[in-house]
Design a protein around this motif. Sequence first.
Motif, PDB file in Angstrom:
ATOM      1  N   TRP A   1     -30.439 -29.922  18.763  1.00  0.00           N
ATOM      2  CA  TRP A   1     -31.188 -30.855  17.919  1.00  0.00           C
ATOM      3  C   TRP A   1     -32.446 -30.215  17.330  1.00  0.00           C
ATOM      4  O   TRP A   1     -33.115 -30.823  16.509  1.00  0.00           O
ATOM      5  CB  TRP A   1     -31.530 -32.120  18.688  1.00  0.00           C
ATOM      6  N   GLY A   2     -32.735 -29.000  17.728  1.00  0.00           N
ATOM      7  CA  GLY A   2     -33.782 -28.252  17.050  1.00  0.00           C
ATOM      8  C   GLY A   2     -33.287 -27.555  15.795  1.00  0.00           C
ATOM      9  O   GLY A   2     -34.089 -27.053  14.996  1.00  0.00           O
ATOM     10  N   LYS A   3     -31.966 -27.537  15.615  1.00  0.00           N
ATOM     11  CA  LYS A   3     -31.350 -26.892  14.456  1.00  0.00           C
ATOM     12  C   LYS A   3     -30.722 -27.881  13.487  1.00  0.00           C
ATOM     13  O   LYS A   3     -30.570 -27.595  12.297  1.00  0.00           O
ATOM     14  CB  LYS A   3     -30.257 -25.916  14.929  1.00  0.00           C
ATOM     15  N   ILE A   4     -30.334 -29.044  13.997  1.00  0.00           N
ATOM     16  CA  ILE A   4     -29.600 -30.019  13.194  1.00  0.00           C
ATOM     17  C   ILE A   4     -29.852 -31.398  13.779  1.00  0.00           C
ATOM     18  O   ILE A   4     -30.047 -31.528  14.996  1.00  0.00           O
ATOM     19  CB  ILE A   4     -28.080 -29.670  13.202  1.00  0.00           C
ATOM     20  N   THR A   5     -29.904 -32.418  12.949  1.00  0.00           N
ATOM     21  CA  THR A   5     -30.068 -33.783  13.461  1.00  0.00           C
ATOM     22  C   THR A   5     -28.700 -34.379  13.777  1.00  0.00           C
ATOM     23  O   THR A   5     -27.674 -33.920  13.256  1.00  0.00           O
ATOM     24  CB  THR A   5     -30.764 -34.679  12.424  1.00  0.00           C
ATOM     25  N   PRO A   6     -28.648 -35.414  14.611  1.00  0.00           N
ATOM     26  CA  PRO A   6     -27.365 -36.069  14.851  1.00  0.00           C
ATOM     27  C   PRO A   6     -26.712 -36.567  13.562  1.00  0.00           C
ATOM     28  O   PRO A   6     -25.489 -36.463  13.407  1.00  0.00           O
ATOM     29  CB  PRO A   6     -27.739 -37.227  15.782  1.00  0.00           C
ATOM     30  N   GLN A   7     -27.513 -37.089  12.632  1.00  0.00           N
ATOM     31  CA  GLN A   7     -26.949 -37.587  11.372  1.00  0.00           C
ATOM     32  C   GLN A   7     -26.314 -36.453  10.578  1.00  0.00           C
ATOM     33  O   GLN A   7     -25.230 -36.607   9.996  1.00  0.00           O
ATOM     34  CB  GLN A   7     -28.047 -38.264  10.549  1.00  0.00           C
ATOM     35  N   GLU A   8     -26.979 -35.293  10.554  1.00  0.00           N
ATOM     36  CA  GLU A   8     -26.409 -34.138   9.858  1.00  0.00           C
ATOM     37  C   GLU A   8     -25.146 -33.653  10.561  1.00  0.00           C
ATOM     38  O   GLU A   8     -24.166 -33.278   9.902  1.00  0.00           O
ATOM     39  CB  GLU A   8     -27.442 -33.009   9.803  1.00  0.00           C
ATOM     40  N   ALA A   9     -25.158 -33.665  11.878  1.00  0.00           N
ATOM     41  CA  ALA A   9     -23.990 -33.219  12.631  1.00  0.00           C
ATOM     42  C   ALA A   9     -22.789 -34.125  12.365  1.00  0.00           C
ATOM     43  O   ALA A   9     -21.650 -33.645  12.247  1.00  0.00           O
ATOM     44  CB  ALA A   9     -24.307 -33.184  14.126  1.00  0.00           C
ATOM     45  N   ILE A  10     -23.025 -35.423  12.277  1.00  0.00           N
ATOM     46  CA  ILE A  10     -21.941 -36.365  11.974  1.00  0.00           C
ATOM     47  C   ILE A  10     -21.333 -36.049  10.616  1.00  0.00           C
ATOM     48  O   ILE A  10     -20.103 -36.018  10.455  1.00  0.00           O
ATOM     49  CB  ILE A  10     -22.474 -37.816  12.027  1.00  0.00           C
ATOM     50  N   ALA A  11     -22.176 -35.795   9.623  1.00  0.00           N
ATOM     51  CA  ALA A  11     -21.687 -35.513   8.275  1.00  0.00           C
ATOM     52  C   ALA A  11     -20.926 -34.194   8.223  1.00  0.00           C
ATOM     53  O   ALA A  11     -19.850 -34.107   7.606  1.00  0.00           O
ATOM     54  CB  ALA A  11     -22.862 -35.483   7.292  1.00  0.00           C
ATOM     55  N   VAL A  12     -21.455 -33.168   8.872  1.00  0.00           N
ATOM     56  CA  VAL A  12     -20.782 -31.861   8.889  1.00  0.00           C
ATOM     57  C   VAL A  12     -19.437 -31.966   9.589  1.00  0.00           C
ATOM     58  O   VAL A  12     -18.421 -31.433   9.119  1.00  0.00           O
ATOM     59  CB  VAL A  12     -21.673 -30.813   9.594  1.00  0.00           C
ATOM     60  N   ARG A  13     -19.428 -32.655  10.714  1.00  0.00           N
ATOM     61  CA  ARG A  13     -18.194 -32.794  11.483  1.00  0.00           C
ATOM     62  C   ARG A  13     -17.117 -33.512  10.673  1.00  0.00           C
ATOM     63  O   ARG A  13     -15.961 -33.082  10.640  1.00  0.00           O
ATOM     64  CB  ARG A  13     -18.493 -33.572  12.766  1.00  0.00           C
ATOM     65  N   GLU A  14     -17.494 -34.608  10.022  1.00  0.00           N
ATOM     66  CA  GLU A  14     -16.512 -35.355   9.231  1.00  0.00           C
ATOM     67  C   GLU A  14     -15.978 -34.514   8.077  1.00  0.00           C
ATOM     68  O   GLU A  14     -14.760 -34.424   7.874  1.00  0.00           O
ATOM     69  CB  GLU A  14     -17.138 -36.636   8.693  1.00  0.00           C
ATOM     70  N   ARG A  15     -16.884 -33.893   7.334  1.00  0.00           N
ATOM     71  CA  ARG A  15     -16.476 -33.114   6.176  1.00  0.00           C
ATOM     72  C   ARG A  15     -15.577 -31.935   6.573  1.00  0.00           C
ATOM     73  O   ARG A  15     -14.526 -31.711   5.973  1.00  0.00           O
ATOM     74  CB  ARG A  15     -17.720 -32.615   5.439  1.00  0.00           C
TER      75      ARG A  15
END
Length: 264
Positions: free
Chosen positions: A69-83
């Motif tokens: 979470w110092g590199k990516i937010t949970p919201q960003e991780a959700i978007a990256v994972r889905e895409r």
Amino acid sequence: MFELVEPIGTVTFSDVPTEAFLALGMRNYWDGYFAGRAAPLGLAPAEVVHAVFYNFADGEVARHIPWVWGKITPQEAIAVRERASAAALRQAIGELADSPTLARIADLATRAATSAPTEGRALYAGLRALDVPEEPVAKLWHAATLLREHRGDGHNTALVTHNIGGTQAHVLLALSLGMRADEFGRIHHLPKAQLAAVIDGLRGRGLVNDNGKLTDTGRQIRERIEDLTDELAAPPYDVLNTDELDELITGLEPIATALQAADN
């Protein structure tokens, strides 16, 4: 249904999503795994993720959470994972991704995946709080992930019911496959003394014999856990009538076959 849904959900753990997370600063596969899978829980501490994921050895989650979470937010991780997962699924199933029936299958899977109660199913509940993708391939992946984690939450309940811890579950699975515990991929890296203590605990309960094999009682416990897991995984499909369930199965079969072929 498990055999049809699981291959769709697990494209998340393939090369395309892994590379997408690495490109954002993750150090290795497991950073991306924990960032993507734990993201629906928000900024939950390692202790909570460990409890929800259930079957990782002590300390393994804390190597990645909260560092990621110092590199990516949970919201960003959700978007990256889905895409990235949708891209991986599209790549693996080829022409089926553009099949005129895929949107219908995605809709049926989503109806099932969003119909079950969330009580007692923390990871499933976290996923249910997310927006459902509109694009059919992404929508199908999202539905499969919901169904997979709904089943996983239920499996954890079955393990708790039978007093089987996370590492113990891996040992029982390894022995049921005719493997030694120290050969099994998810636990082979653990210290030998730690694995020996887990096996001794199972032996003390009469689940493992002196030769390190499953006893009849051990096999029965594992079968009861799997049967209860199946039973607890059934409710999402109750929303579909018989014809709709048959249609879903028929539509998922060639997708599962294509994913299996892509893995070989």
